[in-house]
Design a protein around this motif. Structure first.
Motif, PDB file in Angstrom:
ATOM      1  N   LYS A 442      15.962 -36.743  12.520  1.00  0.00           N
ATOM      2  CA  LYS A 442      15.086 -35.620  12.171  1.00  0.00           C
ATOM      3  C   LYS A 442      14.039 -35.365  13.247  1.00  0.00           C
ATOM      4  CE  LYS A 442      13.814 -34.381   8.186  1.00  0.00           C
ATOM      5  NZ  LYS A 442      14.714 -33.214   8.115  1.00  0.00           N
ATOM      6  N   THR A 463       9.260 -36.965   5.220  1.00  0.00           N
ATOM      7  CA  THR A 463      10.131 -35.812   4.942  1.00  0.00           C
ATOM      8  C   THR A 463      11.436 -36.219   4.267  1.00  0.00           C
ATOM      9  OG1 THR A 463      11.230 -35.912   7.105  1.00  0.00           O
ATOM     10  CG2 THR A 463       9.194 -34.607   6.959  1.00  0.00           C
ATOM     11  N   LEU A 464      11.696 -37.523   4.132  1.00  0.00           N
ATOM     12  CA  LEU A 464      12.977 -37.986   3.580  1.00  0.00           C
ATOM     13  C   LEU A 464      12.921 -38.016   2.050  1.00  0.00           C
ATOM     14  CD1 LEU A 464      13.890 -40.896   6.043  1.00  0.00           C
ATOM     15  CD2 LEU A 464      14.487 -38.464   6.176  1.00  0.00           C
ATOM     16  N   ASN A 468      16.391 -33.959   1.527  1.00  0.00           N
ATOM     17  CA  ASN A 468      16.535 -34.806   2.720  1.00  0.00           C
ATOM     18  C   ASN A 468      16.686 -36.291   2.373  1.00  0.00           C
ATOM     19  OD1 ASN A 468      16.253 -32.647   4.534  1.00  0.00           O
ATOM     20  ND2 ASN A 468      14.017 -32.766   4.431  1.00  0.00           N
ATOM     21  N   SER A 478      15.107 -41.339  -2.022  1.00  0.00           N
ATOM     22  CA  SER A 478      14.211 -40.201  -1.922  1.00  0.00           C
ATOM     23  C   SER A 478      12.794 -40.747  -1.961  1.00  0.00           C
ATOM     24  CB  SER A 478      14.451 -39.224  -3.084  1.00  0.00           C
ATOM     25  OG  SER A 478      13.562 -38.126  -3.007  1.00  0.00           O
TER      26      SER A 478
END
Length: 506
Positions: A442, A463-464, A468, A478
């Motif tokens: 990313k 951001t994961l 994503n 997550s």
């Protein structure tokens, strides 16, 4: 009196002869020193990134060598890492991910057996190998040693910080293993220096305070909640019989806790279970304690044996390490409770090693009416775990493809044997490196010409989540803004005399 001269029997040395002799001695000394240096045992394989502290090689191993840190069991996996690093180093813009663990031989009372360390490294290099097939920049894996109990983390962390620049370009650190105070100190220093962090098997909720840290393992609070529900199920089933134990009184749970406040896992696990079992209306009838800092805690457990058998409940919660649980079971096996009285010991993910579970006294304890039911970090058989969830209509929390990538025969040079596949440490180390690799992917900017560095990776660390999320072998990853794996899969397993059996997945 007549004076008699007695001749001096000592040899008469001239100044020239003395000087000559001194020169010969000096030359001999130099030769002896040179020979000794040539035949000496190299310290830490003469590696620049390692220093000898308390007979342990501390720091970061040369990624081009298969250094086993004086643990022969690690030779094979270190050779796997070396081969994969050789492939990655051909990319001029390669980056590095470190795996910081306890790699040197442990003392007699260590809580992390060598098999667990070996499995974590095997999981890490398998994830690296999958990534390096098609993705870029290629990734080098740096094995790093913080010493037994992480007590020598400072020189190791110092060396890791030095590796942020070229040629290594360190972009993340994984590993850490145990939620011990020194490991948390290492995390905090790396965090302050903007190094992205992904722990493997650390579960303490106190780690939420460390910025830039992601944890793929289910937290202690999540595990304690699952264990509390299991305790309620057992107690509800027992209530119909309405038969009090030897100690009389109403049913509830007895907690067994460690007084060692430096072990964040045990302290946090105890606090979380107490809170969550209380929220279900279950009383903690008594708390029994031991101190893992003492040399032989079996003495404590032998002394508590009568009180354990006397309790009005058969449900206990053990908030401690697996190596200490094995000592408790052995003590109870020496003198079991009355015939027919079964005890259920609920506990967290830190379980006895296979070697400890094979001990005759441990097996005698299980045969004498002790059940060990524990929350785990991943199902012992990932495919079976997925089937259980799918049967509940909840299969989307695990990925069949991620499971196949981890357990399958693709990349045979990095394949896992049965013992490694069933070890949650292997699975979570694999998932930790997968997470770090997802961050690398990313962070790559195709329009940017300069090589990737740790600061760019840190920008994407939170951001994961959601769309994503990382499809990990242990379940969907997550991550929340506090670094927890949200709604993470938690298996319940039972330790039996013949092995570990899956009970449920929640």
């Amino acid at each position: 009196m007549t004076r008699v001269d007695i001749p001096d029997a000592r040899p008469r040395w001239s100044r020239r002869r003395v000087v000559a002799l001194c020169s010969v001695v000096a030359v001999l000394a130099a030769v002896i020193t040179a020979v000794a240096w040539a035949v000496r045992e190299p310290v830490c394989d003469d590696q620049e990134g390692l220093v000898l502290v308390d007979d342990q090689c501390i720091g970061v191993a040369d990624p081009t060598r298969a250094f086993d840190f004086d643990r022969p069991a690690l030779r094979d996996v270190m050779e796997r890492i070396r081969k994969q690093n050789e492939i990655a180093a051909r990319d001029p813009e390669h980056v590095s991910i470190a795996v910081l663990l306890t790699l040197t031989p442990p003392g007699a009372h260590a809580i992390e057996p060598v098999e667990q360390v070996e499995h974590q490294l095997k999981g890490a290099v398998r994830a690296q190998a999958f990534y390096n097939v098609d993705d870029s920049p290629k990734v080098v894996l740096l094995p790093a040693n913080a010493g037994e109990g992480f007590t020598h983390w400072e020189p190791a962390v110092g060396e890791l910080l030095r590796r942020r620049g070229a040629p290594d370009r360190l972009v993340a650190v994984t590993g850490f293993g145990q939620s011990l105070a020194p490991a948390q100190a290492a995390l905090e220093v790396l965090s302050e220096n903007q190094v992205p962090l992904v722990a493997s098997t650390m579960t303490s909720d106190a780690l939420r305070e460390v910025d830039g840290l992601l944890r793929p393992a289910p937290s202690n609070s999540r595990q304690a909640g699952v264990a509390a529900l299991k305790a309620k199920e057992i107690l509800d089933a027992d209530a119909a019989r309405a038969v009090p134990g030897p100690g009389g009184g109403k049913p509830g749970v007895v907690m067994i806790t460690d007084k060692n406040e430096d072990d964040g896992y045990s302290v946090n696990l105890a606090a979380e279970f107490r809170e969550q079992v209380g929220a279900l209306g279950i009383e903690v009838l008594k708390t029994m304690s031991y101190d893992s800092r003492l040399k032989d805690i079996r003495v404590t457990f032998r002394g508590d044996q009568a009180n354990i058998c006397y309790a009005s409940t058969r449900v206990f919660y053990f908030a401690g390490r697996g190596t200490h649980l094995s000592a408790l079971v052995e003590a109870l096996g020496d003198k079991p409770c009355e015939k027919g009285r079964e005890l259920v010991i609920l506990t967290g993910d830190d379980s006895p090693s296979d070697e400890q579970a094979a001990e005759d006294k441990f097996r005698a304890g299980l045969a004498g009416g002790i059940r060990i039911v524990q929350t785990d970090l991943s199902p012992p058989d990932l495919r079976e775990g997925y089937a259980v969830l799918a049967g509940k209509g909840d299969g989307d929390r695990m990925s069949p493809k991620a499971i196949e990538d981890f357990t399958g025969d693709e990349l045979p040079d990095y394949a896992l044997d049965e013992a490694a596949r069933r070890d949650d440490g292997t699975v979570l180390s694999y998932d930790a490196v997968l997470t770090a690799l997802a961050l690398v992917t990313k962070a790559v900017d195709p329009d940017q010409r300069k090589p990737l560095d740790h600061r760019e990776v840190l920008k994407v660390i939170y951001t994961l989540s959601d769309a994503n999320a990382v499809p990990g072998a242990s379940g969907r990853l997550s991550y929340t803004s506090e670094g927890d794996a949200e709604d993470k899969v938690v298996p319940l397993v039972e330790r039996t005399a013949s092995g570990v059996v899956l009970v449920d997945v929640r």
